[in-house]
Design a protein around this motif. Structure first.
Motif, short mmCIF file in Angstrom:
data_model
loop_
_atom_site.label_atom_id
_atom_site.label_comp_id
_atom_site.label_asym_id
_atom_site.label_seq_id
_atom_site.Cartn_x
_atom_site.Cartn_y
_atom_site.Cartn_z
N UNK A 53 -95.38 9.23 -9.83
CA UNK A 53 -94.37 8.58 -8.99
C UNK A 53 -93.39 7.78 -9.86
N UNK B 195 -86.18 12.65 -4.39
CA UNK B 195 -86.92 13.14 -3.22
C UNK B 195 -86.25 14.25 -2.42
N UNK C 272 -85.63 22.96 1.01
CA UNK C 272 -86.50 23.97 0.41
C UNK C 272 -86.30 25.30 1.12
N UNK D 286 -89.57 16.18 6.73
CA UNK D 286 -89.90 16.74 5.42
C UNK D 286 -88.71 16.88 4.48
N UNK E 153 -86.64 14.50 2.53
CA UNK E 153 -86.90 13.08 2.26
C UNK E 153 -85.67 12.35 1.77
N UNK F 107 -85.40 5.56 1.82
CA UNK F 107 -85.28 4.48 2.80
C UNK F 107 -84.94 3.19 2.04
N UNK G 136 -86.65 0.75 1.29
CA UNK G 136 -87.67 0.40 0.30
C UNK G 136 -87.34 0.92 -1.09
N UNK G 137 -86.69 2.08 -1.16
CA UNK G 137 -86.52 2.73 -2.45
C UNK G 137 -85.18 2.42 -3.10
N UNK H 159 -93.03 13.53 -7.74
CA UNK H 159 -94.24 13.05 -8.43
C UNK H 159 -95.02 14.22 -9.03
N UNK I 52 -101.00 8.45 0.24
CA UNK I 52 -100.07 8.83 -0.81
C UNK I 52 -98.98 9.72 -0.22
N UNK I 53 -97.74 9.37 -0.53
CA UNK I 53 -96.61 10.19 -0.10
C UNK I 53 -95.47 10.02 -1.07
N UNK I 54 -94.36 10.69 -0.79
CA UNK I 54 -93.27 10.59 -1.75
C UNK I 54 -92.41 9.36 -1.55
N UNK I 55 -92.61 8.66 -0.43
CA UNK I 55 -91.88 7.40 -0.27
C UNK I 55 -92.75 6.41 0.48
N UNK I 56 -92.46 5.11 0.35
CA UNK I 56 -93.37 4.10 0.89
C UNK I 56 -93.29 3.93 2.40
N UNK I 57 -92.26 4.43 3.04
CA UNK I 57 -92.16 4.27 4.49
C UNK I 57 -91.78 5.60 5.10
N UNK I 58 -91.93 5.73 6.43
CA UNK I 58 -91.54 6.95 7.14
C UNK I 58 -92.16 8.17 6.47
N UNK I 59 -93.46 8.09 6.25
CA UNK I 59 -94.08 9.14 5.46
C UNK I 59 -95.33 9.69 6.12
N UNK I 60 -95.44 11.00 6.15
CA UNK I 60 -96.69 11.63 6.55
C UNK I 60 -97.52 11.78 5.28
N UNK J 261 -95.20 19.86 1.64
CA UNK J 261 -95.28 18.48 1.14
C UNK J 261 -95.90 18.36 -0.24
#
Lengths: 784, 288
Positions: A647, A685, A689, A702, A704, A707, A709-710, A764, B188-196, B264
């Motif tokens: 990450x 991100x 695809x 899906x 991405x 947000x 946060x990033x 990641x 674990x996901x690719x971003x810290x929020x809004x993530x499955x 994913x």
């Protein structure tokens, strides 16, 4: 020269105590309406008797259309028209003339439009398209560039039997000489992905024929006048009978530079029904049925002398064009300008192949080929520095141009703040202290930090791609000092309306509230080439400034006559005619205006201007001074990489941009912050695809986007080089902030880990794979 | 046409069960999973839905010394904001706080999260680690009867639960974890929020004098259902948290999951991340 965030103190040229509007923090004029939810977007507009349109897509990447049976749809209650290619005149359009509104014979990507319905409700239209029965004969799918170029590959369009519809070549200097002068040569292959614009507002249109045969379009286009012209040919309505109204547009970023097939389809439905037809895309449609950024593969070889002087760049670039061609196929034209002119380099050669595949196709997107080129070039410059044992900042400073230079591609850099951008961005990021690597994790942590930098070069004063890159302004002042500015420029959320109002208010000494900007109706506004190439502040700003100056001249002459003074003794400020020397108010502007109108002469103030920038169209070798000025900038990114998960977290970005002059501090901060956020998504991100021609992640679940946060703390600085060609010295800035984000982050990842990432996005999984690869190589070396 | 014919919001469970049983109505709570699936046509819009939010007693968190009992219609934001739950079973409150975004958490319910039976359901992993059971109301001849299903038996496959037609999940219950228990949950996901979740792991361990006496390990997004990690648990119980124990536990975890590759992440990466998360949790639990 450097202006820091929040500093608005510009010296007032009039010598009065009025603070200049230029450089101020001016909230966007349309912000209050948007904030309280009163803005009426396309989706809110309902015309009497309006119908709803819906398109049936092929949903298969490569096939022959054998038969279309529309009768089950046509039989439905509430369905007013069903059209297929058989019902319209098929006019070829698009940059490659390989597209038609509807496709009747062959499908070359899943989003190919097969049929369309107009119905009383969106639900009926949606159900009706599902009932249309199409028989296809599937053809072998060309899913990748490699498959397209393989011998015996299926031919996608007959006009391009080798699947290569376009080739572009550029060169200056002599590569062999460059190679022979080099002490170090590096070579890499970089790749970048398909990303979507993700405009808040999805695509759409309302088409409506009047009883006089005139066609009115409520359209989200970025280029209303080119659009009118292009659409005219496709739908068979003369341009002079087309009116384009642009409702508030929820973002463009280049996605609305082309006429898209849904637009003529909507017009054909309106014609077939004799009623207004509205079509608004779902988010899913927005993901698979609108074009994306071009995926590119860039093979780059470049060299430098021992002291860091750049010697040559040799570029081979391939673009996955998809199954149809938009203006996006010309993005290599802009990538060339970066390879030829970002830093001084005597020998450059570039070859580009644009390749047909059965993937969804690509179009213009903020940066127009420049983000891909800059990712490759700035990553490789970092590598050159490493090979030479030089600080990445020093190698860039060594090769940064000075004002007054002409680049190998013939672009004249009147002003150039590149060296200042480099130094400022590095200083603000703590480059001297923090840039050393690869680093060891602190304590128990498995995370390492690093710093990386990248610069950008882009047009800043329009781009003369068409024979005119101009913009018109019509300005009128009422009896009370209210000003209506009809500008050719379109507002797509970038804030041009506010900048134009600021420039006019500043010139006429009136409060900004007095200025009304009319910019959304082709029946009212003068010509403009459109919102692209970061050109609006520069071109439309210059046009508005000149019109305002004319008006000001007339006002001062009338005031001088009335006051028995000379015009050059007077000025305008705070709604008054003032003494130029003392700033003392003499008479209100309103009084002067009424005196003109209702006095002896019965005059009113109206001014018109058509501004054409002093740039030149490029020659056949792509050379020439395409823009009236050029924008530069540098970003330094700080990242933290998790060595176990791969990450990458961006901890901060320090950005310095040569913007000529800040017009609206608040607006420009918004542009840069937005561009960086979009750039972080592009880097880390975002990816549309596509597998076997199909989009597998057509939703925000899906796909991405980053947000809040990033998006880390951003340090922004504006380098004011006061370009003599710009309005108040300003250059364009809109696309610039996205351009260097990816290489700055990738270089920071290298600084942190010693691993060079060459493929976007830096997911990641991809980063971890590279980290493992390098750990294994290290282990191998130790074992050996 | 895919329009909904009937919407009901009854006051009693009996009415819900009748609607669900007789007309095959889809049970509806927060709707945050159902509605996007309908509009994207992933599942057809049902002929009828029966909304259970108006039924009394299906919402709320009851924390006693012995047991924690949570109504099926309790909101995710309710779990997140409950100070009592934060004290008694923080692992569940934490997982609830990381679902989607505030707007969704204000609408989505615990029961809904479980009944969707997504392998990625964020609350399932902590509930497995907590040995939870769910109460299911079943239509009976003399009114509703209730049966108890363990959370691990509840999940039968992607989108499949142990619920029979007409049955309603009413409550989730679990024993209050021992005060000495340490817990960890991570997704674990690719971003810290809004993530499955690409993968998630939950752990609860109780140790005495450094020896683990009881362990629960659970995984999300790495099998057809949220999964209990029996192998990883066995690798911990009766042992001290040495490097060797941790290594053994991670190896067991990697062996007992069966992730797939999808849009994913790849199966290999999911397996790797379960190992990384579990290792870090156990190292943190050991401290130092």
């Amino acid at each position: 020269m450097i202006k820091t965030s929040g500093d608005t103190g510009t010296v007032n040229k009039r010598g009065t105590d009025q603070e200049s509007l230029i450089g101020g923090r001016i909230p966007k004029l349309d912000a209050p309406e948007k904030a309280v939810g009163l803005t009426r977007y396309l989706d809110d507009i309902k015309l009497p008797r309006m119908l709803y349109g819906k398109i049936l897509y092929a949903d298969r990447p490569h096939a022959r259309v054998v038969d279309i049976d529309t009768s089950p749809a046509a039989a439905m209650y509430g369905v007013r028209a069903v059209i297929t290619a058989a019902d319209i005149e098929l006019v070829r359009f698009g940059f490659g003339s390989d597209n038609t509104a509807l496709k009747g014979e062959k499908v070359t990507c899943i989003r190919d439009e097969i049929a369309a319905v107009a119905a009383d409700t969106p639900e009926i239209a949606g159900e009706a398209v599902k009932r249309i029965r199409v028989t296809y004969e599937d053809l072998p799918v060309v899913a990748t560039i490699e498959e397209a170029l393989a011998s015996g590959a299926p031919v996608i369009h007959e006009g391009a039997p080798n699947n290569v519809p376009f080739r572009f070549d550029y060169d200056h200097g002599d590569i062999d000489e460059g190679v022979s002068q080099s002490d170090v040569i590096v070579e890499d292959t970089f790749s970048s992905q398909r990303v979507a614009h993700c405009c808040l507002g999805t695509s759409g249109l309302i088409a409506h024929f009047g009883p006089d045969g005139r066609l009115t379009l409520h359209s989200l286009t970025q280029v209303p006048f080119l659009y009118k012209h292009d659409l005219s040919r496709i739908v068979g309505v003369p341009p002079e009978k087309i009116r384009v109204i642009q409702p508030p547009i929820g973002g463009g970023f280049g996605s609305k530079l082309d006429v898209h097939p849904f637009e003529p389809i909507c017009v054909f439905l309106a014609r077939a029904t004799g009623r207004p037809v509205r079509m608004v895309f779902t988010r899913e449609e927005e993901f698979f049925a609108t074009p994306t950024r071009q995926p590119m593969v860039i093979q780059l070889r470049s060299g430098a002398k021992r002291d860091g002087t750049f010697t040559f760049r040799d570029v081979r670039m391939t673009l996955d064009n998809g199954g149809r061609t938009s203006w996006g196929a010309t993005t290599p034209w802009i990538s060339m300008r970066t390879f030829s002119s970002l830093y001084r380099v005597p020998h450059v050669r570039q070859h580009v192949d644009v390749i047909y595949t059965n993937n969804i196709y690509a179009c213009a997107f903020r940066g127009y080929g420049n983000p891909q080129a800059t990712f490759a070039l700035e990553s490789q410059i970092d590598k050159l520095a490493h090979e030479l044992g030089m600080d990445p900042l020093d190698i860039r400073l060594k090769n940064a141009q000075e004002p007054g230079e002409t680049t190998g591609q013939g672009m004249v850099l009147g002003t150039c703040g590149l060296a200042d951008c480099l130094k400022t961005a590095a200083h603000n990021a703590g480059w001297d202290v923090k840039h050393s690597g690869p680093q060891k994790p602190v304590g128990k942590s498995r995370r390492v930090r690093g710093l990386g930098m990248a610069s950008l070069f882009h047009v800043g004063g329009g781009a003369k791609i068409y024979r005119s890159d101009g913009c018109g302004t019509i300005l009128q002042i009422d009896d009370f000092g209210g000003v209506t500015v009809q500008t050719g420029a379109s507002e797509i959320g970038q804030g041009s309306e506010t900048v134009i109002a600021q420039i006019v208010a500043e010139e006429l000494g009136l409060p900004i509230e007095n200025i009304r900007v009319v910019n959304n109706d082709s029946d009212l506004k003068p010509w403009d080439v459109g919102v692209h190439a970061s050109r609006t502040t520069f071109i439309a700003g210059n046009s508005a400034l000149r019109a305002a100056r004319q008006a000001k001249g007339k006002l001062l002459v009338a005031a001088a006559e009335k006051l028995n003074r000379e015009p050059d003794e007077l000025d305008l400020a705070k709604g008054n005619v003032v003494d130029r020397e003392t700033g003392e108010p003499i008479e209100s502007i309103g009084k002067v205006l009424r005196g003109m109108h209702f006095g002896r002469k019965n005059e009113m103030i109206q001014a018109t201007e058509f501004y054409e920038p002093p740039s030149k169209m490029p020659d056949e070798g792509h050379k020439g001074d395409i823009s009236a000025c050029y924008a530069f900038g540098t970003h330094v990114a700080e990242v933290e990489v998790d060595l176990d998960t791969g990450v990458v977290r961006v901890l901060g970005i320090s950005a310095a941009h040569d913007v000529g002059r800040v017009i609206n501090q608040l607006g420009i901060e918004g542009q840069i912050e937005g561009g960086i956020a979009q750039g972080i998504g592009y880097t880390l991100t975002e990816e549309v695809k596509v597998e076997g021609g199909r989009v597998v992640n057509p939703s925000f679940t899906d796909y991405k986007l980053v947000t809040t946060h990033e998006v880390p703390e951003l340090k922004l600085e504006f380098i004011e080089t006061h370009d003599p060609a710009g309005p108040h010295g300003a250059k364009g800035v809109a696309e610039a902030p996205l351009v260097p984000v990816a290489p700055a982050i990738a270089n920071a990842v290298y600084n942190a880990t010693g691993v060079r990432m060459t493929d976007l996005p830096l997911t990641p999984e991809r980063v971890l794979a590279k980290l493992n690869e390098s750990r294994e190589a290290e282990r191998g070396a130790t074992d050996g | 046409m895919s329009a909904m014919k009937m919407y009901q919001a009854p006051r009693t469970l009996e009415e819900v069960m009748r609607a669900a049983g007789e007309t095959g109505a889809t049970i509806f709570a927060g709707g945050t999973d159902l509605m996007p699936r309908w509009s994207k046509e992933i599942v057809p819009r049902p002929a009828a839905v029966v909304d259970i939010k108006a039924i009394e007693g299906l919402s709320g968190i009851e924390v006693t010394d012995g047991e924690i009992c949570i109504g099926a219609c309790t909101l995710m934001s309710g779990l997140d904001e409950s100070a009592a739950l934060r004290r008694a079973a923080p692992i569940l409150a934490e997982a609830a706080s990381r679902i989607a975004c505030p707007q969704i958490r204000n609408r989505a319910t615990l029961g809904g999260n479980l009944c969707n039976a997504s392998p990625a359901a964020d609350t399932a992993v902590p509930l497995i680690a907590l040995d939870a059971v769910v109460d299911v109301a079943a239509p009976g001849r003399a009114g509703a009867t209730s049966r108890e299903v363990s959370i691990t038996d509840f999940f039968q496959g992607p989108g499949k639960t142990a619920l029979e037609p007409g049955e309603v999940l009413t409550r989730v219950r679990f024993k209050r974890p021992a005060a000495v228990a340490t817990w960890a949950w991570e997704k674990f996901g690719t971003r810290p929020a809004m993530e499955i979740a690409v993968a998630s792991v939950g752990v609860i361990v109780e140790a005495s004098d450094g020896v683990i006496e009881r362990a629960r390990v659970a995984y999300g997004s790495v099998a057809p259902t949220p999964l209990r990690g029996h192998g990883a648990e066995a690798a911990l119980v009766g042992r001290r948290l040495t490097d060797e124990t941790i290594g053994g536990c991670v190896a067991a975890a990697r062996g007992e999951i069966s992730p797939i590759s999808d849009v994913r992440a790849s199966a290999g990466y999911r397996r790797e991340m379960v190992g990384v998360m579990l290792r870090r949790m156990l190292e943190d639990a050991r401290g130092g």
